[in-house]
Design a protein around this motif. Structure first.
Motif, PDB file in Angstrom:
ATOM      1  N   VAL A 176      -8.392  -7.654  -3.056  1.00  0.00           N
ATOM      2  CA  VAL A 176      -8.512  -8.168  -1.697  1.00  0.00           C
ATOM      3  C   VAL A 176      -8.322  -9.691  -1.684  1.00  0.00           C
ATOM      4  CG1 VAL A 176     -10.090  -8.493   0.235  1.00  0.00           C
ATOM      5  CG2 VAL A 176      -9.965  -6.276  -0.911  1.00  0.00           C
ATOM      6  N   MET A 223      -4.151 -10.395   7.503  1.00  0.00           N
ATOM      7  CA  MET A 223      -4.936  -9.398   6.767  1.00  0.00           C
ATOM      8  C   MET A 223      -5.417  -8.294   7.698  1.00  0.00           C
ATOM      9  SD  MET A 223      -5.715 -10.016   3.392  1.00  0.00           S
ATOM     10  CE  MET A 223      -7.428  -9.570   3.174  1.00  0.00           C
ATOM     11  N   GLY A 228     -10.850  -8.791   7.985  1.00  0.00           N
ATOM     12  CA  GLY A 228      -9.666  -8.326   7.266  1.00  0.00           C
ATOM     13  C   GLY A 228      -9.993  -7.783   5.891  1.00  0.00           C
ATOM     14  N   LEU A 280      -9.343  -4.024   4.718  1.00  0.00           N
ATOM     15  CA  LEU A 280      -8.448  -3.772   3.594  1.00  0.00           C
ATOM     16  C   LEU A 280      -9.141  -2.929   2.531  1.00  0.00           C
ATOM     17  CD1 LEU A 280      -5.758  -4.207   2.228  1.00  0.00           C
ATOM     18  CD2 LEU A 280      -6.611  -6.370   1.314  1.00  0.00           C
ATOM     19  N   ARG A 281     -10.404  -3.192   2.282  1.00  0.00           N
ATOM     20  CA  ARG A 281     -11.138  -2.365   1.315  1.00  0.00           C
ATOM     21  C   ARG A 281     -11.121  -0.900   1.738  1.00  0.00           C
ATOM     22  NH1 ARG A 281     -14.756  -4.451  -2.422  1.00  0.00           N
ATOM     23  NH2 ARG A 281     -14.938  -6.736  -2.488  1.00  0.00           N
ATOM     24  N   SER A 297      -4.035  -4.448   7.453  1.00  0.00           N
ATOM     25  CA  SER A 297      -5.014  -3.433   7.042  1.00  0.00           C
ATOM     26  C   SER A 297      -5.173  -2.335   8.087  1.00  0.00           C
ATOM     27  CB  SER A 297      -6.375  -4.093   6.789  1.00  0.00           C
ATOM     28  OG  SER A 297      -6.275  -5.084   5.806  1.00  0.00           O
ATOM     29  N   GLN A 335      -4.646 -10.552  -2.203  1.00  0.00           N
ATOM     30  CA  GLN A 335      -3.859 -10.323  -0.996  1.00  0.00           C
ATOM     31  C   GLN A 335      -4.118 -11.416   0.043  1.00  0.00           C
ATOM     32  OE1 GLN A 335      -1.510  -8.161  -0.406  1.00  0.00           O
ATOM     33  NE2 GLN A 335      -1.702  -6.971  -2.296  1.00  0.00           N
ATOM     34  N   ARG A 371       0.825  -1.209   0.000  1.00  0.00           N
ATOM     35  CA  ARG A 371       0.000   0.000   0.000  1.00  0.00           C
ATOM     36  C   ARG A 371       0.854   1.251   0.000  1.00  0.00           C
ATOM     37  NH1 ARG A 371      -2.241  -1.207   5.342  1.00  0.00           N
ATOM     38  NH2 ARG A 371      -2.843   0.998   5.313  1.00  0.00           N
ATOM     39  N   SER A 407      -8.859   0.488   3.681  1.00  0.00           N
ATOM     40  CA  SER A 407      -7.498   1.025   3.689  1.00  0.00           C
ATOM     41  C   SER A 407      -6.957   1.280   2.303  1.00  0.00           C
ATOM     42  CB  SER A 407      -6.556   0.036   4.405  1.00  0.00           C
ATOM     43  OG  SER A 407      -6.425  -1.148   3.658  1.00  0.00           O
TER      44      SER A 407
END
Length: 387
Positions: free
Chosen positions: A236, A288, A375, A379-380, A292, A239, A217, A382
């Motif tokens: 996602v 995850m 997670g 993550l979405r 995140s 990852q 990221r 972040s």
């Protein structure tokens, strides 16, 4: 699907390219298992005796007596037996030279060289060896007495064989009421440590591998991926699959390496692999979440190591949970390590079936699903956060 696999492959390659991971992923776990097994590992409960010397009646007679008492006997040259003794793989070594073999075959007293290993179990095995030597010596003296009385050697041997078959030897049955002793009976020297370190390092490697997600990221890797015709859902998923691949590589390496190098018995390999797969899924999902939530890869690595050690210790990856107090034993079920430990214990020690470990597998699957949903959602969020 190809985009998901490509993202996962990139994450795995980035993890393996880190030179520090070569030691901590491939070398350190096996070294630690070797040290733990050598110092604290329980014996398999079977006496191990190495015999070196020429072929003939004396080594075969001793091997037959030792095997009848339940000992494992290996024949090898002197250097091999000494090496096995030094590595703790053999409890007692018997060295028979040509002169001793010839003396025994001719009915004269024969001298044997005996070397005992340093492990505590060797004392009991030495007593078994003494008993076997005395039994063989007694039979030889009986044969000599009969042949000295004028009975042909063949008839004397047949008479002694018939007498041994008719005689009923006394037996002693020992019942161990200690639950912990019963639980660990039958484990090899490295079996317990291997299962514990498998869970510890899989989880540790996964959490520390969360740093690669933060770096992806931070360095704009994720941004460039999203600029391609790849959806956020695929990103996602890629990852998550990458984290899972990292954990699975670590776990498979430890499982195969310990089986080949140390002779660790994993029981039913398909069931053990299933437990490992679900535990890897839990570890990947936890990575995850960490990757995140945090923005600093160094801090994430520190938290991963600290959290992995704490959870591993609480779940029985350092001290077997059978030694825990009742309260701590109950708390340990909050960790995935404890559920995976119990499943592997059933498979290794009790020949557990799929039905026996279904509760543990179910809990691991629920943990993996919950952490993966959390997670993925984090993550979405972040992906659009500036670093």
């Amino acid at each position: 699907m190809s985009a998901i696999l490509a993202i996962a492959g990139v994450e795995l390659r980035r993890f393996l390219r880190d030179k520090s991971n070569i030691f901590f992923v491939f070398i350190f776990p096996l070294v630690l298992i070797l040290l733990l097994g050598s110092q604290f590992g329980a014996g398999s409960g079977q006496a191990r005796v190495g015999i070196s010397g020429p072929g003939g009646a004396v080594p075969q007679a001793l091997a037959a007596k030792l095997a009848a008492s339940g000992a494992e006997v290996i024949f090898a040259d002197a250097d091999t037996v000494r090496a096995e003794l030094s590595r703790g793989r053999t409890d007692v070594g018997l060295f028979i030279d040509d002169a001793a073999a010839a003396d025994f075959d001719s009915g004269r007293p024969a001298g044997l060289a005996v070397v005992m290993a340093s492990q505590s179990s060797a004392q009991a095995v030495m007593q078994e060896v003494r008993t076997a030597v005395q039994a063989v010596s007694m039979e030889q003296r009986q044969l000599a007495a009969l042949t000295g009385a004028g009975i042909p050697a063949d008839q004397a041997k047949d008479a002694l064989d018939r007498a041994r078959q008719l005689a009923v030897a006394p037996t002693v049955e020992i019942t161990d009421t200690n639950e912990i002793s019963q639980e660990f009976r039958g484990l090899g020297r490295f079996d317990l440590g291997a299962s514990q370190q498998l869970l510890l390092f899989v989880f540790l490697s996964s959490l520390t591998g969360a740093a690669t997600l933060i770096q992806a990221r931070r360095f704009g890797v994720v941004g460039r991926v999203l600029a391609a015709p790849v959806s956020s859902g695929q990103t996602v998923a890629g990852q998550a699959l990458g984290r899972f691949a990292i954990a699975l590589v670590q776990g498979s390496y430890i499982m195969i390496g310990t089986a080949v190098l140390f002779g660790v018995q994993w029981g039913n390999l398909w069931l053990s692999a299933l437990v490992l797969t679900l535990f890897c899924a839990v570890s990947a999902a936890a990575a995850m979440v960490v990757g995140s939530v945090m923005d600093n890869d160094a801090a994430a690595a520190g938290i991963g190591v600290g959290g992995g050690l704490v959870l591993g210790g609480l779940g029985g990856s350092m001290v077997p949970p059978e030694f825990f107090p009742a309260a701590l034993r109950t708390v340990s079920y909050a960790t995935p390590h404890r559920w995976a430990y119990d499943a592997l214990a059933d498979i290794q020690r009790h020949e557990g079936t799929l039905a026996d470990i279904l509760p543990q597998l179910g809990v691991l699957a629920l943990m993996a699903a919950f952490l993966l949903l959390v997670g993925a959602r984090l993550l979405r969020r972040s992906l659009t956060r500036a670093l």
